[in-house]
Scaffold this motif. Sequence first.
Motif, PDB file in Angstrom:
ATOM      1  N   GLY A  40      36.762  37.719  28.781  1.00  0.00           N
ATOM      2  CA  GLY A  40      37.237  38.553  29.759  1.00  0.00           C
ATOM      3  C   GLY A  40      36.556  39.464  30.503  1.00  0.00           C
ATOM      4  N   GLU A  41      35.195  39.511  29.959  1.00  0.00           N
ATOM      5  CA  GLU A  41      34.085  40.352  30.621  1.00  0.00           C
ATOM      6  C   GLU A  41      33.485  39.468  31.508  1.00  0.00           C
ATOM      7  N   GLU A  42      33.523  38.212  31.676  1.00  0.00           N
ATOM      8  CA  GLU A  42      32.731  37.230  32.559  1.00  0.00           C
ATOM      9  C   GLU A  42      33.165  37.619  34.085  1.00  0.00           C
ATOM     10  N   THR A  43      32.083  37.849  34.966  1.00  0.00           N
ATOM     11  CA  THR A  43      32.491  38.199  36.337  1.00  0.00           C
ATOM     12  C   THR A  43      31.529  37.275  37.436  1.00  0.00           C
ATOM     13  N   ASN A  44      32.152  37.186  38.601  1.00  0.00           N
ATOM     14  CA  ASN A  44      31.320  36.559  39.817  1.00  0.00           C
ATOM     15  C   ASN A  44      31.836  37.641  40.710  1.00  0.00           C
ATOM     16  N   HIS A  45      30.686  37.778  41.512  1.00  0.00           N
ATOM     17  CA  HIS A  45      31.030  38.527  43.013  1.00  0.00           C
ATOM     18  C   HIS A  45      31.335  37.617  44.224  1.00  0.00           C
ATOM     19  N   VAL A  46      31.960  38.032  45.008  1.00  0.00           N
ATOM     20  CA  VAL A  46      32.260  37.275  46.137  1.00  0.00           C
ATOM     21  C   VAL A  46      31.095  36.882  46.940  1.00  0.00           C
ATOM     22  N   ASP A  47      30.157  37.870  46.879  1.00  0.00           N
ATOM     23  CA  ASP A  47      28.925  37.597  47.572  1.00  0.00           C
ATOM     24  C   ASP A  47      27.797  37.763  46.347  1.00  0.00           C
ATOM     25  N   ALA A  48      27.589  36.680  46.015  1.00  0.00           N
ATOM     26  CA  ALA A  48      26.562  36.498  44.641  1.00  0.00           C
ATOM     27  C   ALA A  48      25.478  37.157  44.835  1.00  0.00           C
ATOM     28  N   ALA A  49      24.755  37.322  46.154  1.00  0.00           N
ATOM     29  CA  ALA A  49      23.601  38.109  46.467  1.00  0.00           C
ATOM     30  C   ALA A  49      23.633  39.675  46.411  1.00  0.00           C
ATOM     31  N   ASP A  50      25.003  40.184  46.532  1.00  0.00           N
ATOM     32  CA  ASP A  50      25.310  41.623  46.754  1.00  0.00           C
ATOM     33  C   ASP A  50      26.034  42.064  45.448  1.00  0.00           C
ATOM     34  N   PRO A  51      25.517  42.820  44.689  1.00  0.00           N
ATOM     35  CA  PRO A  51      26.208  43.289  43.480  1.00  0.00           C
ATOM     36  C   PRO A  51      27.161  44.329  43.677  1.00  0.00           C
ATOM     37  N   SER A  52      27.154  44.992  44.848  1.00  0.00           N
ATOM     38  CA  SER A  52      28.068  45.826  45.263  1.00  0.00           C
ATOM     39  C   SER A  52      29.607  45.325  46.111  1.00  0.00           C
ATOM     40  N   SER A  53      29.222  43.906  46.184  1.00  0.00           N
ATOM     41  CA  SER A  53      30.463  43.278  46.769  1.00  0.00           C
ATOM     42  C   SER A  53      31.656  43.132  45.650  1.00  0.00           C
ATOM     43  N   ARG A  54      33.080  42.622  46.175  1.00  0.00           N
ATOM     44  CA  ARG A  54      33.924  42.632  45.297  1.00  0.00           C
ATOM     45  C   ARG A  54      33.773  41.648  43.909  1.00  0.00           C
TER      46      ARG A  54
END
Length: 411
Positions: A40-54
Amino acid sequence: MAAAGGKIKTVVVLVMENRSFDHMLGWMKSLNPEIDGVTGEETNHVDAADPSSRAIRFGDRSEYVDPDPGHSMQGIYEQVYGVPFVDARATPITPPGVSSPPMTGFAQQAEKEKPGMADTVMNGFRPEAVPVYRELVRQFAVCDRWFASNPASTQPNRLFVHSATSHGLVSNDTKLLVAGLPQRTIFDSLHDEGFSFGIYYQYPPSTLFYRNLRQLKYAGNFHPFDLAFRRHCAEGKLPNYVVVEQRYFDLKLLPGNDDHPSHDVSEGQRFVKEVYEALRSGPQWEETLLVVTYDEHGGFYDHVPTPVGVPSPDGIVSAAPFFFEFDRLGVRVPAMFISPWIEPGTVVHRPSGPYPTSEFEHSSIPATVKKLFNLNNFLTKRDAWAGTFDVVLTRDTPRTDCPGTSSAVVV
């Protein structure tokens, strides 16, 4: 005829559709911490190049999945590398400086398919939502490092299951599939060395995409599943190599049961249950090994990096725009092994050979069949390289406590 070693005389193969390991079995880690699943700690960002994205954290809310996530070769490239595929001549097959796919682009690619789809691909099934798999994982063996044979869609991977190559195919090219692919198959190897095989189908079988299987001499090897499978199990008439093909499409009164979205996985659970219980209740059970896996991941998230630097099966390079050399595997998919020769709760990780880089992938099926039945030749360089799963047959005697038709395996 008996397989080498005498334990297994019948290998049964059932390939389901379009689900990743984490999506279907990742939460089984809660039942057995040895499984390389999810926390449950695994994540993806909606913008993979932007760690500040959702950031979207992997959840356990999968139930009915509709619509179907993207799983073209271009889409899979973006899912595993986090950058879009443009053209093989403009996009390096491996991005510069990236030794292993970071698996960061699932949410990004899904949002391009349809806004909101990122939440779909970043979720998996709770064990109680797939109760047949929960019981099979508890009672038999699960492999947590089995990959699709190439980062492409359904048929390029299904072709590997029985021939260890797709003969250069990287898409569901209808024209080429209808014409038939020309490579030698494990069916040919078995037939030529005196072993039997049978294909039990509910819909027109995809194994007919192998041109060789259209020969008149093989006509008697095809059987309607609903008429013949349970009867052959009960009569002890299953051949040495059994392929089960399910319903790939919805009809009004007969829903698809292959697990391909948007098909309800409860239908797939019922089908796996039917296959298992027919085998379990038949006289050949103590000589049988059932393999259940998935053709490819269907666009759903998985956290394990896809292996690179694998051998091309036959040196064939795919056509434009990919020019793919078949030197990478696809995304990890579920794989389970069921037999009374397997200890309960077995977890299989990476194979120990035959090469230092060997992995479990669909070519492991013909590789293992060759080994079990002591066949003379490999089909390609890929099944010669792939790991074999006969290692799960660790018992000296078959178990007598395997669940039968009781409520131990329910939907």
